[in-house]
Design a protein around this motif. Structure first.
Motif, PDB file in Angstrom:
ATOM      1  N   HIS A  15      44.012  43.225  50.948  1.00 29.47           N
ATOM      2  CA  HIS A  15      44.054  42.714  49.842  1.00 29.47           C
ATOM      3  C   HIS A  15      44.682  41.043  50.171  1.00 29.47           C
ATOM      4  CE1 HIS A  15      44.097  46.365  47.810  1.00 29.47           C
ATOM      5  NE2 HIS A  15      45.248  46.922  48.580  1.00 29.47           N
ATOM      6  N   LYS A  16      44.016  40.716  51.299  1.00 26.80           N
ATOM      7  CA  LYS A  16      44.199  39.238  51.570  1.00 26.80           C
ATOM      8  C   LYS A  16      43.275  38.892  52.901  1.00 26.80           C
ATOM      9  CE  LYS A  16      48.147  38.372  54.260  1.00 26.80           C
ATOM     10  NZ  LYS A  16      49.495  38.419  55.018  1.00 26.80           N
ATOM     11  N   LEU A  17      42.837  37.446  52.812  1.00 30.82           N
ATOM     12  CA  LEU A  17      42.182  36.941  53.886  1.00 30.82           C
ATOM     13  C   LEU A  17      43.108  35.703  54.052  1.00 30.82           C
ATOM     14  CD1 LEU A  17      38.398  37.372  52.397  1.00 30.82           C
ATOM     15  CD2 LEU A  17      39.510  38.860  54.094  1.00 30.82           C
ATOM     16  N   THR A  18      42.375  35.083  55.230  1.00 25.65           N
ATOM     17  CA  THR A  18      42.878  33.661  55.382  1.00 25.65           C
ATOM     18  C   THR A  18      42.197  32.767  54.514  1.00 25.65           C
ATOM     19  OG1 THR A  18      41.394  33.051  56.981  1.00 25.65           O
ATOM     20  CG2 THR A  18      43.404  34.162  57.696  1.00 25.65           C
ATOM     21  N   GLN A  19      42.821  31.402  54.222  1.00 24.95           N
ATOM     22  CA  GLN A  19      42.038  30.354  53.440  1.00 24.95           C
ATOM     23  C   GLN A  19      40.620  30.375  53.996  1.00 24.95           C
ATOM     24  OE1 GLN A  19      44.610  27.295  52.507  1.00 24.95           O
ATOM     25  NE2 GLN A  19      42.921  26.111  51.852  1.00 24.95           N
ATOM     26  N   ASP A  33      26.117  40.909  48.868  1.00 23.28           N
ATOM     27  CA  ASP A  33      27.544  40.638  49.183  1.00 23.28           C
ATOM     28  C   ASP A  33      28.334  40.735  47.786  1.00 23.28           C
ATOM     29  OD1 ASP A  33      27.389  40.102  51.739  1.00 23.28           O
ATOM     30  OD2 ASP A  33      27.342  38.092  51.469  1.00 23.28           O
ATOM     31  N   PHE A  34      27.451  40.323  46.686  1.00 23.77           N
ATOM     32  CA  PHE A  34      27.705  40.208  45.236  1.00 23.77           C
ATOM     33  C   PHE A  34      27.946  41.802  44.921  1.00 23.77           C
ATOM     34  CE2 PHE A  34      26.943  40.388  40.562  1.00 23.77           C
ATOM     35  CZ  PHE A  34      28.072  39.325  40.152  1.00 23.77           C
ATOM     36  N   LYS A  35      26.996  42.338  44.949  1.00 22.55           N
ATOM     37  CA  LYS A  35      27.006  43.736  44.538  1.00 22.55           C
ATOM     38  C   LYS A  35      28.225  44.576  45.192  1.00 22.55           C
ATOM     39  CE  LYS A  35      22.124  44.219  43.688  1.00 22.55           C
ATOM     40  NZ  LYS A  35      20.710  44.351  44.476  1.00 22.55           N
ATOM     41  N   LEU A  36      28.409  44.253  46.337  1.00 26.85           N
ATOM     42  CA  LEU A  36      29.364  45.078  47.272  1.00 26.85           C
ATOM     43  C   LEU A  36      30.953  44.751  46.729  1.00 26.85           C
ATOM     44  CD1 LEU A  36      30.343  46.791  49.479  1.00 26.85           C
ATOM     45  CD2 LEU A  36      30.429  44.659  50.742  1.00 26.85           C
ATOM     46  N   ILE A  37      31.150  43.396  46.368  1.00 30.44           N
ATOM     47  CA  ILE A  37      32.301  43.194  46.090  1.00 30.44           C
ATOM     48  C   ILE A  37      32.539  43.544  44.475  1.00 30.44           C
ATOM     49  CG2 ILE A  37      31.915  40.838  45.096  1.00 30.44           C
ATOM     50  CD1 ILE A  37      34.521  39.988  46.457  1.00 30.44           C
ATOM     51  N   SER A  38      31.675  43.603  43.786  1.00 30.21           N
ATOM     52  CA  SER A  38      32.035  44.034  42.354  1.00 30.21           C
ATOM     53  C   SER A  38      32.037  45.437  42.314  1.00 30.21           C
ATOM     54  CB  SER A  38      30.313  43.665  41.441  1.00 30.21           C
ATOM     55  OG  SER A  38      30.003  42.362  41.579  1.00 30.21           O
ATOM     56  N   SER A  39      31.215  46.002  43.117  1.00 28.27           N
ATOM     57  CA  SER A  39      31.361  47.727  42.986  1.00 28.27           C
ATOM     58  C   SER A  39      32.778  48.016  43.639  1.00 28.27           C
ATOM     59  CB  SER A  39      30.285  48.358  43.629  1.00 28.27           C
ATOM     60  OG  SER A  39      30.529  48.203  45.002  1.00 28.27           O
ATOM     61  N   LEU A  40      33.427  47.522  44.523  1.00 26.73           N
ATOM     62  CA  LEU A  40      34.740  47.568  45.129  1.00 26.73           C
ATOM     63  C   LEU A  40      35.671  47.091  44.044  1.00 26.73           C
ATOM     64  CD1 LEU A  40      34.269  46.670  48.796  1.00 26.73           C
ATOM     65  CD2 LEU A  40      34.440  48.931  47.760  1.00 26.73           C
ATOM     66  N   ALA A  41      35.460  46.113  43.223  1.00 24.99           N
ATOM     67  CA  ALA A  41      36.503  45.598  42.357  1.00 24.99           C
ATOM     68  C   ALA A  41      36.664  46.324  41.162  1.00 24.99           C
ATOM     69  CB  ALA A  41      36.182  44.211  41.901  1.00 24.99           C
ATOM     70  N   ASP A  42      35.475  47.003  40.759  1.00 23.38           N
ATOM     71  CA  ASP A  42      35.348  47.813  39.613  1.00 23.38           C
ATOM     72  C   ASP A  42      36.103  49.335  39.927  1.00 23.38           C
ATOM     73  OD1 ASP A  42      34.208  48.650  37.354  1.00 23.38           O
ATOM     74  OD2 ASP A  42      32.707  49.916  38.243  1.00 23.38           O
ATOM     75  N   LYS A  43      35.893  49.629  41.227  1.00 26.98           N
ATOM     76  CA  LYS A  43      36.635  50.803  41.692  1.00 26.98           C
ATOM     77  C   LYS A  43      38.139  50.724  41.683  1.00 26.98           C
ATOM     78  CE  LYS A  43      36.842  54.590  44.934  1.00 26.98           C
ATOM     79  NZ  LYS A  43      38.174  54.543  44.884  1.00 26.98           N
ATOM     80  N   ALA A 259      35.882  39.375  40.993  1.00 26.08           N
ATOM     81  CA  ALA A 259      35.885  40.562  41.934  1.00 26.08           C
ATOM     82  C   ALA A 259      37.035  40.224  43.065  1.00 26.08           C
ATOM     83  CB  ALA A 259      34.596  40.878  42.143  1.00 26.08           C
ATOM     84  N   LEU A 260      36.929  38.907  43.415  1.00 30.37           N
ATOM     85  CA  LEU A 260      37.639  38.295  44.584  1.00 30.37           C
ATOM     86  C   LEU A 260      39.093  38.387  44.187  1.00 30.37           C
ATOM     87  CD1 LEU A 260      37.233  37.100  47.280  1.00 30.37           C
ATOM     88  CD2 LEU A 260      37.314  34.836  46.371  1.00 30.37           C
ATOM     89  N   ILE A 261      39.491  38.079  42.912  1.00 23.32           N
ATOM     90  CA  ILE A 261      41.220  38.153  42.244  1.00 23.32           C
ATOM     91  C   ILE A 261      41.190  39.835  42.384  1.00 23.32           C
ATOM     92  CG2 ILE A 261      42.476  37.538  40.465  1.00 23.32           C
ATOM     93  CD1 ILE A 261      40.522  35.279  40.160  1.00 23.32           C
ATOM     94  N   ARG A 262      40.535  40.540  41.636  1.00 25.75           N
ATOM     95  CA  ARG A 262      40.831  42.041  41.580  1.00 25.75           C
ATOM     96  C   ARG A 262      41.222  42.465  43.063  1.00 25.75           C
ATOM     97  NH1 ARG A 262      43.144  44.336  38.467  1.00 25.75           N
ATOM     98  NH2 ARG A 262      41.912  43.774  36.631  1.00 25.75           N
ATOM     99  N   LEU A 263      40.403  42.400  44.125  1.00 26.08           N
ATOM    100  CA  LEU A 263      40.747  42.741  45.340  1.00 26.08           C
ATOM    101  C   LEU A 263      41.949  42.155  45.986  1.00 26.08           C
ATOM    102  CD1 LEU A 263      37.245  43.420  47.059  1.00 26.08           C
ATOM    103  CD2 LEU A 263      38.609  44.795  45.708  1.00 26.08           C
ATOM    104  N   THR A 264      42.243  41.178  45.423  1.00 28.14           N
ATOM    105  CA  THR A 264      43.285  40.188  46.310  1.00 28.14           C
ATOM    106  C   THR A 264      44.823  40.778  45.364  1.00 28.14           C
ATOM    107  OG1 THR A 264      41.985  38.400  46.679  1.00 28.14           O
ATOM    108  CG2 THR A 264      44.402  37.923  46.799  1.00 28.14           C
TER     109      THR A 264
END
Ligand code: 5AD
Ligand code: FES
Length: 355
Positions: A15-19, A33-43, A259-264
């Motif tokens: 749930h974190k990355l560097t800047q 990448d878009f498909k991957l991050i969307s599906s992980l965020a959806d999950k 999606a990035l916010i959901r995973l963060t």
């Protein structure tokens, strides 16, 4: 450096990355990448919230604003903007209508209108709490002193929305007049949290002069503030502002940022915003399937809806509240979601002061 796929998979776990890692991802993501991050965020959203989408009724009660943000159609220099103010009774009538439609959260939003003194705001908040004790009241009325925020909270306000717009001070200065400072915006947000509000912040995607580094800084700021809600939407030019000639933010980047916010911030409330629905006819649905879980339909009276124009061609200004409710329900169901009208807040943050 890791590949984008590896960065996304690590973000999903840590749930974190560097800047720099956020910036690289935002700058270089491709279709896969878009498909991957969307599906992980959806999950992630599904694991925490199932298929439930929280509804909040939005009441835009004044279009007067003393500020002059360069992107906003309500800025004081826009002499073409039609200004209106709702009376307390009209606001209560909106809540009444919303209550009948099932809404249990009312979001009161306005420009920074000095007519609404602290006493008037407190009177409206306590009036709503008296008539609808089972409802949450959210304020979205801009930068105020800590004392003012405390007074609204003591009057019964539960939540406060104040987007930081950009966490990069140089970028902030290019979007705002000199009297508005990122530092004060941040002070407001930390004060609000400290007082006990559930806080929402957020930013525009694709605003003029924004870079991937700016968006990466937004992500770092979100991790630091840990707001309960994060609202983002594409920048959309308004023809009577200095930014009229800039291009609008894209659906793709906005949905990627959701999606990035959901995973963060896995348990954040993330609205699929009207701005997203404005740039793309199915933008709201695209946001939901990539991690968003809140919708804020308009409860403002029909007569004023076309006057609260932050940007051009704003969606959903033509329907009655009841029609919005039905339309939204249908749209939610079309992508497998169901709406929830309960207050929908984290129990430890319920404002019990006024009860
Ligand atoms: N395009 C998109 N969003 C805008 N907002 C204001 N002006 C615009 C615009 N031109 C957003 C800001 C503000 C919220 C109420 O609306 O982020 O915080
Ligand atoms: Fe009103 Fe920015 S123009 S707060």
């Amino acid at each position: 450096m890791e590949s984008n796929r590896e960065l996304i998979e690590r973000l999903n776990v840590e749930h974190k990355l560097t800047q720099d890692e956020y910036a690289k991802l935002i700058d270089t993501f491709d279709e896969d990448d878009f498909k991957l991050i969307s599906s992980l965020a959806d999950k992630t959203r599904r694991d925490i919230f199932s298929n439930e989408v929280y509804l909040r009724g939005l009441i835009e009660f004044s279009s007067f604003c003393k500020n002059d943000c360069l992107y906003c159609g309500l800025r004081r220099s826009n002499t073409k903007a039609e200004r209106y103010r709702l009376e307390k009774d009209e606001i209560l009538a909106c809540c009444e209508e919303g209550y009948k439609l099932g809404y249990r959260t009312f979001v009161l939003q306005s420009g920074e209108d000095m007519f609404f003194t602290d006493d008037r705001i407190c009177d409206i908040v306590s009036g709503i709490k008296a008539d609808f004790p089972d409802c949450a009241v959210t304020l979205s009325i801009g930068e105020k002193s800590r004392e003012s925020y405390k007074a609204y909270f003591d009057a019964g306000a539960d939540r406060y929305l104040l987007r930081h717009e950009t966490a990069d001070a140089t970028h902030y200065a290019r979007l705002h007049p000199p009297e508005l400072l990122l530092e004060n915006r941040k002070r407001c947000l930390y004060d609000l949290k400290d007082i006990g509000y559930q806080v929402g912040t957020g930013f525009m995607v694709g605003s003029p002069f924004q870079t991937a580094e700016c968006l990466a800084e937004d992500m770092i700021f979100l991790r630091d503030l840990e707001p309960q809600m994060v609202g983002i939407g594409p920048f959309i030019p308004h023809s009577d502002t200095p930014f009229a000639g800039f291009s609008q933010g894209t659906t793709q980047l906005t949905v990627f940022m959701i999606a990035l916010i959901r995973l963060t911030l896995p348990s954040a409330l993330i609205p699929a915003t009207t701005a997203l629905a404005t740039v793309d006819p199915i933008g709201r649905e695209k946001g939901l399937v990539a991690g968003a879980n809140v919708c804020m339909p308009n409860l403002s009276p029909m007569s004023v809806r076309k006057k609260y124009l932050l940007y051009d061609d704003k969606a959903c200004t033509g329907d009655e509240s009841a029609q919005c409710r039905v339309c939204l329900e249908r749209r939610l169901n079309s992508v497998g979601f169901k709406s929830v009208v309960s207050r929908g807040d984290a129990p430890k943050f319920v404002n019990t002061k006024s009860r």
